[in-house]
Enzyme design. Structure first.
Site, mmCIF file in Angstrom:
data_model
loop_
_atom_site.group_PDB
_atom_site.id
_atom_site.type_symbol
_atom_site.label_atom_id
_atom_site.label_comp_id
_atom_site.label_asym_id
_atom_site.label_seq_id
_atom_site.Cartn_x
_atom_site.Cartn_y
_atom_site.Cartn_z
ATOM 1 N N HIS A 273 0.845 -1.192 0.000
ATOM 2 C CA HIS A 273 0.000 0.000 0.000
ATOM 3 C C HIS A 273 0.884 1.247 0.000
ATOM 4 O O HIS A 273 1.690 1.456 0.898
ATOM 5 C CB HIS A 273 -0.876 -0.054 1.246
ATOM 6 C CG HIS A 273 -1.969 0.954 1.302
ATOM 7 N ND1 HIS A 273 -1.754 2.240 1.734
ATOM 8 C CD2 HIS A 273 -3.295 0.860 1.010
ATOM 9 C CE1 HIS A 273 -2.907 2.898 1.700
ATOM 10 N NE2 HIS A 273 -3.852 2.089 1.266
ATOM 11 N N GLU A 325 -4.228 -0.615 -3.765
ATOM 12 C CA GLU A 325 -3.855 0.795 -3.666
ATOM 13 C C GLU A 325 -2.342 0.968 -3.551
ATOM 14 O O GLU A 325 -1.864 1.791 -2.781
ATOM 15 C CB GLU A 325 -4.536 1.447 -2.459
ATOM 16 C CG GLU A 325 -6.049 1.401 -2.501
ATOM 17 C CD GLU A 325 -6.688 2.103 -1.325
ATOM 18 O OE1 GLU A 325 -7.644 2.877 -1.543
ATOM 19 O OE2 GLU A 325 -6.238 1.874 -0.179
ATOM 20 N N CYS A 409 -10.247 9.790 2.824
ATOM 21 C CA CYS A 409 -8.935 10.188 3.343
ATOM 22 C C CYS A 409 -8.297 11.311 2.529
ATOM 23 O O CYS A 409 -7.590 12.159 3.082
ATOM 24 C CB CYS A 409 -8.007 8.979 3.388
ATOM 25 S SG CYS A 409 -7.876 8.091 1.811
ATOM 26 N N CYS A 410 -8.524 11.339 1.215
ATOM 27 C CA CYS A 410 -7.789 12.278 0.356
ATOM 28 C C CYS A 410 -8.195 13.744 0.521
ATOM 29 O O CYS A 410 -7.325 14.613 0.613
ATOM 30 C CB CYS A 410 -7.918 11.853 -1.101
ATOM 31 S SG CYS A 410 -7.099 10.287 -1.483
#
Length: 640
Positions: A273, A325, A409-410
């Site tokens: 990740h 990811e 999260c972004c």
């Protein structure tokens, strides 16, 4: 200590830049307010309220959703550090009170476990992000304390950190599945002076790759999940995980997803990740800066070389695979299916800033610049309310920014980077000042006891003209980075050109009494090819100019993009368009397209009977794509 480079405090930098200021103002005035509304709509704040009032059940969202609130608090705190905003301060205080009320007497704080699995704390380190959320709480607390001088959130964070310190190593040996707390603990150590926080960060880093607890958890997931786990088909079972993330092709545990496949000192390739990897490497870099460790430093050098030489997109984006990811293998860099998560680009900036502070090597500041202008900035729309989680380098027209995400999260990660951008522009080392990013504004700081004021004006990224006016109480060396993209640089002080040896940092050692430095960085369009091992880019070229990577969008061009072939011996001309995308420099590249007359009524023709005609291909900065009519996009174009 004097010898180690340090970034400049956020309060010492005020950005006033033609390019960056609109982004930062939009972040302050639009994005932070919008994201607070999303915290309410997604019930993130409601989770804290329910935990504070002992209401079990009813948890809303992803099990790591607490971190969205913490990142919002961090971004808002940075804004409070830069200017007073009573309304924002009141809102921040309300959220802090809500969080403090939810904290248990022991110091523990995680609304998912408090509401859903109160007896399951610290039983699923691999998947459930307790330590990750704790890390974001600590980072928010440090930012808030430094911005306001208040300790309300810092008290919450230190109580939780103390609880974690009491539990781990004594009662539990284990590391977080998602790294983050390691970096946060080092920040907490620097603010509080409490050595045990640094020791705890070192414990987590040193145990990674040795600890078998993550494997044990996977073997006992059926017990943890209450009988819901199916090892043959992880997808769709508990927590919506994917079995290939954690298990190899034979169904055996593979710690590479969480960078736990080997001790950090033995790692050589960026694995798993990508966001987790960046947070881990940033923390390891900070640990090396604090305690020194030749083996850890050697590992960081190997990992950085592997990432930048074999596993990174031209935009600075990293992590090509959607399923986990993250990273796959060397030279696997597909374009349309690229993942290149916005958070991973942000994590890369965090890591590279710290690598520069550790080494003073320009290559790290270069990569920060590349990622800031491309891999990161593409993740945010021009309205400040739409975001890319995934950043492909080609699109058939169906990939668009969204207002929010289930896993959000972004967006708050982007907000905290915008709000703290001033920290990435300058650093100090050994009594010298380094100018790392050419972003207009002012700097007022002290370098080894010498007061220094800098007024910078920058035309980047559209042109390479930079002016710095400097005042200092005493003689002080000033170091100016010459970017990797610059073909020729001239430097003049008060109109007198300065000789330099071509080093990546030009060092000017003199008295400063309002002297003016003029830096001219040559900026020409350039066609770039990828390594022959990158199958996706074979026979293709990308176009760069200065720090920007460019792309072609269907909306600007008459033909489908696949019909264009960029002439490698042709011209690429630049023209600034104030009327387009908030003001951008557009490139027009000589290209060939097939003529169509001979194809009337035909599906196939002998190749020697086909013809082409000359045209131009319009390109815009990659970060600006998908802000107009939907359509196809390509970074890598066929070469002709």
């Amino acid at each position: 200590m004097i010898g180690a480079p340090h970034s400049i405090a956020l309060t010492n930098v005020e950005i006033d830049d033609e390019f960056w200021s609109p982004w930062m103002e939009r972040n302050r005035d639009v994005t932070i307010e919008y994201q607070y509304e999303q915290l309410e709509d997604s019930r993130t704040l409601e989770n804290f309220y329910r935990a504070a009032n002992g209401k079990e059940g009813g948890f809303q969202g992803m099990w790591f959703q607490d971190s969205d609130a913490y990142k919002w608090l961090e971004a808002a705190s940075y804004e409070l550090a830069k200017r007073e905003d009573p309304d924002l301060r009141d809102r921040v205080n309300e959220v802090i009170d809500l969080i403090a009320d939810a904290q248990e007497e022991s110091g523990y704080l995680n609304t998912y476990f408090q509401l859903v699995e109160p007896d399951g704390k610290w039983t699923n380190l691999h998947m459930l992000h307790e330590l990750y959320c704790a890390g974001h709480l600590i980072e928010a607390a440090v930012a808030h304390h430094e911005a306001t001088g208040e300790s309300s959130l810092l008290d919450v964070a230190t109580a939780f950190a103390d609880h974690i310190d009491d539990v781990f190593e004594d009662e539990i040996d284990g590391v977080p599945g998602h790294e983050e707390i390691e970096l946060a603990l080092i920040k907490l150590y620097r603010v509080t002076g409490e050595k045990r926080y640094l020791d705890l960060a070192e414990y987590f880093i040193n145990l990674r790759g040795y600890d078998d607890r993550l494997a044990w958890e996977l073997e006992h997931l059926d017990e943890i999940a209450g009988g819901e786990f199916d090892s043959d088909d992880w997808k769709g079972s508990i927590h919506e995980g994917s079995r290939t993330v954690f298990l190899d092709d034979e169904g055996e545990y593979d710690g590479s997803y969480a960078q736990a496949h080997a001790p950090v000192r033995e790692q050589s390739t960026t694995e798993g990740h990508s966001v987790r990897a960046m947070y881990l490497y940033a923390a390891v870099t900070e640990l090396v800066a604090e305690r020194g460790d030749d083996d850890l430093k050697a590992a960081l050098d190997r990992l950085w070389a592997n990432m930048t030489e074999k596993r990174m997109y031209i935009t600075g984006g990293i992590g090509p695979e959607h399923e986990h990811e993250g990273f796959t293998e060397d030279y696997d860099l597909p374009n349309e299916s690229a993942y290149a998560e916005t958070c991973a680009a942000i994590g890369s900036i965090f890591w590279n800033q710290r690598m520069f502070e550790l080494t003073e090597e320009a290559k790290y500041a270069d990569l920060m610049e590349r990622t800031l202008y491309n891999g990161f900035l593409a993740g945010i729309g021009l309205d400040g309310k739409h975001f890319f989680y995934v950043n492909p380098l080609a699109s058939a027209g169906g990939h668009h920014r969204k207002g929010w995400f289930t896993c959000a999260c972004c967006p708050p990660n982007a907000a905290r980077l915008f709000a703290s951008l001033g920290q990435y522009c300058y650093s100090t080392s050994g009594g010298e000042l380094y100018v790392n990013q050419y972003v207009g504004g002012t700097l007022a700081t002290s370098v080894h006891g010498v007061d220094v004021d800098v007024n910078q004006t920058s035309a980047l990224p559209w042109d390479g003209d930079v002016t710095l006016e400097i005042d200092a109480d005493d003689v002080i060396p000033v170091n100016l980075r010459i970017p990797e993209w610059c073909t020729e640089a001239t430097v003049a002080v008060n109109g007198e050109e300065v000789d330099h040896d071509g080093s990546r940092y030009i060092r000017l050692d003199r008295e400063w009494d309002g002297e003016t430095i003029e830096l001219d960085l040559a900026m020409e369009p350039e066609l770039v090819a990828a390594h022959p091992a990158v199958e996706s880019d074979a026979g293709r070229v990308a176009v760069e100019r200065g720090p920007l990577v460019y792309c072609a969008e269907e909306v600007d061009n008459d033909r489908p993009l696949h019909q264009y072939a960029v002439c490698t011996d042709g011209d690429v001309n630049a023209a600034h368009r104030e009327d387009l995308l908030g003001g951008v420099t557009v490139l027009e590249a000589d290209a060939d397209v097939p003529t169509l007359d001979e194809w009337e009524g035909l599906l196939y023709l002998p190749d020697d009977e086909t013809r082409t005609e000359s045209t131009t291909l319009t390109l815009v900065p990659y970060h600006s794509w998908d802000n107009r009519d939907p359509g196809a996009m390509q970074v890598w174009m066929r070469a002709g």
